[in-house]
Design an enzyme around this catalytic site. Structure first.
Site, short mmCIF file in Angstrom:
data_model
loop_
_atom_site.label_atom_id
_atom_site.label_comp_id
_atom_site.label_asym_id
_atom_site.label_seq_id
_atom_site.Cartn_x
_atom_site.Cartn_y
_atom_site.Cartn_z
N GLU A 106 0.84 -1.19 0.00
CA GLU A 106 0.00 0.00 0.00
C GLU A 106 0.88 1.24 0.00
O GLU A 106 2.01 1.22 0.52
CB GLU A 106 -0.89 -0.02 1.26
CG GLU A 106 -2.03 0.94 1.29
CD GLU A 106 -2.92 0.67 2.51
OE1 GLU A 106 -3.99 0.08 2.34
OE2 GLU A 106 -2.52 1.04 3.63
N ARG B 191 -14.68 -4.34 17.33
CA ARG B 191 -14.70 -4.53 18.79
C ARG B 191 -14.69 -3.17 19.46
O ARG B 191 -14.63 -2.14 18.80
CB ARG B 191 -13.45 -5.31 19.22
CG ARG B 191 -12.15 -4.66 18.72
CD ARG B 191 -10.93 -5.28 19.31
NE ARG B 191 -9.71 -4.86 18.63
CZ ARG B 191 -9.08 -3.71 18.80
NH1 ARG B 191 -9.59 -2.81 19.64
NH2 ARG B 191 -7.96 -3.42 18.16
#
Length: 445
Positions: A200, A293
């Site tokens: 990336e 989460r």
């Protein structure tokens, strides 16, 4: 509301969840390793079950032992906290197959976001900006070299299955890429059981900004503001604040809208975080990952919005409406969180030990979420986080001043501690100005 809850975690986050559960009249069960038997979260729960030795694989990641504890204590639900099994889709699915309530997003959402490449592709399809990078794993070194040549150096080499800043390296040229590729792939296979690697674009000067989302029981996804997380060491956060001093009202609107789209793209329920990189030169931002989460830094959002995110998690899991009006969210003030770790304040190397003195600061706008008290032992088996010092003020200047006073009043003797680093940071002109990026710690050292 849920009537009984097993907390499948340890330390400060276990205490944090237990505190809200008790306020709501929910019976709590703590699971713990042999090494953690003397920690506060064990005695603060209504019941505690030892699930194995110190090694996390034999205790906090021991699915069979945790499910056995849930069955033997007759709980209705399991809250995984963060880390350990919190983003394990198979565990989430197994919990529900055993007739228990999972306090978190569905297994399908965890799976969709657990692989960075799949997550990038999903987000791009949903119209969420993503940084230039590979749409498939770099199958071998030659593929990685070809991808980097197309993207342009410098590049980030990332474990597709990684998270929490682990399994990442930067390559400024092909020689460095060859080294980093092998290093990251080996680490990913060892830590995550998956050696897939993503290439990336790397931005030398960048800010790390994330958005707290909450998928409600009625299907809506709401965004609860952004958090600035650019004070990092080894790609792992040390300080978080909300709101971000880099985000204008117009940019905030774009950030929150993109985060909602991200949640909607995977039918998200419960608490989650959409993490992004912000290029301060162009005000462009790019999707980094979604944490499925509760985040370590959730308290800064709680203070700015005046809500209890753990309570909201429990309400969503129980199919209940939130305590707030999603159409009339009113944030206010400024919050800063400092992660108090058992590590030296210069090189940030862990230094466990017996806590001989533990004195927490008090005062207006000061909150401490801690996992230890005097007499406890910080062992080398788990993350070095001992506590989180969170301060709140009417504005950023007041929050910084309260943080300075609180750091000076926080005394930890025994393990190594990074409190002196925070005393230095809070006087640092770059940090105080608000115009800082992820390189700030390196410049201080």
């Amino acid at each position: 509301m849920i009537e009984s809850l097993l907390v499948a975690n340890r330390g400060e986050i276990a205490r944090r969840i237990i505190r809200t559960a008790k306020r709501l009249g929910i019976r709590t069960v703590a699971v713990h390793s042999e090494a953690d038997a003397g920690l506060p979260f064990v005695t603060e729960a209504d019941e505690a079950v030892c699930v194995g030795p110190a090694n996390p694989a034999q205790s906090y990641r021991n699915v069979e032992a945790i499910l056995a504890a849930a069955k033997s204590t007759g709980v209705q639900a399991i809250h995984p906290g963060y880390g350990f099994l919190s983003e394990n889709a198979a565990f989430a699915r197994t919990v529900e197959e055993n007739g228990l309530i999972w306090v978190g997003p569905g297994a399908d959402a965890i799976t969709a976001m657990g692989d960075k490449i799949n997550a990038r592709n999903l987000m791009a399809a949903a119209g969420v900006p993503v940084a230039p990078g590979t749409t498939d794993p770099a199958a071998d070194l030659d593929a990685a070299v070809a991808a980097a040549a197309e993207i342009g150096y410098p590049v980030m080499v990332k474990a597709a299955a990684g998270g929490g800043g682990m399994g990442m390296g930067v390559a400024t040229d092909e020689t460095a890429l060859r080294t980093e590729y092998d290093k990251v792939r080996s680490f990913a296979e060892r830590m995550f059981g998956d050696g897939s690697v993503l290439i990336e674009r790397y931005f030398p000067r960048v800010r790390h900004v994330e958005v707290q989302i909450l998928g409600l029981a009625d299907g809506r996804v709401v965004a609860l503001g952004e958090r600035e997380c650019s004070v990092q060491r080894r790609n792992q956060k040390l300080v978080e604040e909300s709101p971000s001093p880099a985000v204008s009202p117009e940019l905030r609107e774009r950030f929150l809208a993109a985060a909602v789209r991200a949640g909607e793209a995977v039918g998200y329920r419960n608490a989650g975080t959409v993490e992004c990189l912000l290029d301060p030169a162009s005000n462009e931002f790019f999707f980094l990952e979604m944490n499925t989460r509760l985040q370590v830094e959730h308290p800064v959002t709680e203070l700015v919005y005046g809500i209890d995110l753990v309570e909201e998690q429990l309400r969503v899991a129980a199919g209940l409406a939130p305590t707030f009006d999603p159409d009339a969210l009113t944030p206010g003030g400024h919050a800063i969180e400092l992660r108090i770790n058992a590590e030296d304040p210069k090189r940030f190397l862990p230094g466990p030990g017996v806590v001989s003195t533990w004195t927490e600061p008090t005062g207006a706008g000061v909150r401490v979420d801690s996992g230890y008290v005097a007499g406890n032992t910080v062992t080398p088996f788990y993350d070095s986080l001992m506590a989180k010092l969170i301060v709140f003020g009417a504005d950023r200047a007041e929050a910084i001043e309260r943080a300075r006073t609180a750091v000076a009043g926080f005394e930890v003797v025994g393990p190594k501690c990074n409190l002196p680093f925070f005393a230095e940071l809070l006087e640092n002109a770059e940090f105080v100005s608000g115009d800082y990026d992820t390189g700030i710690v390196g410049r201080m050292r």
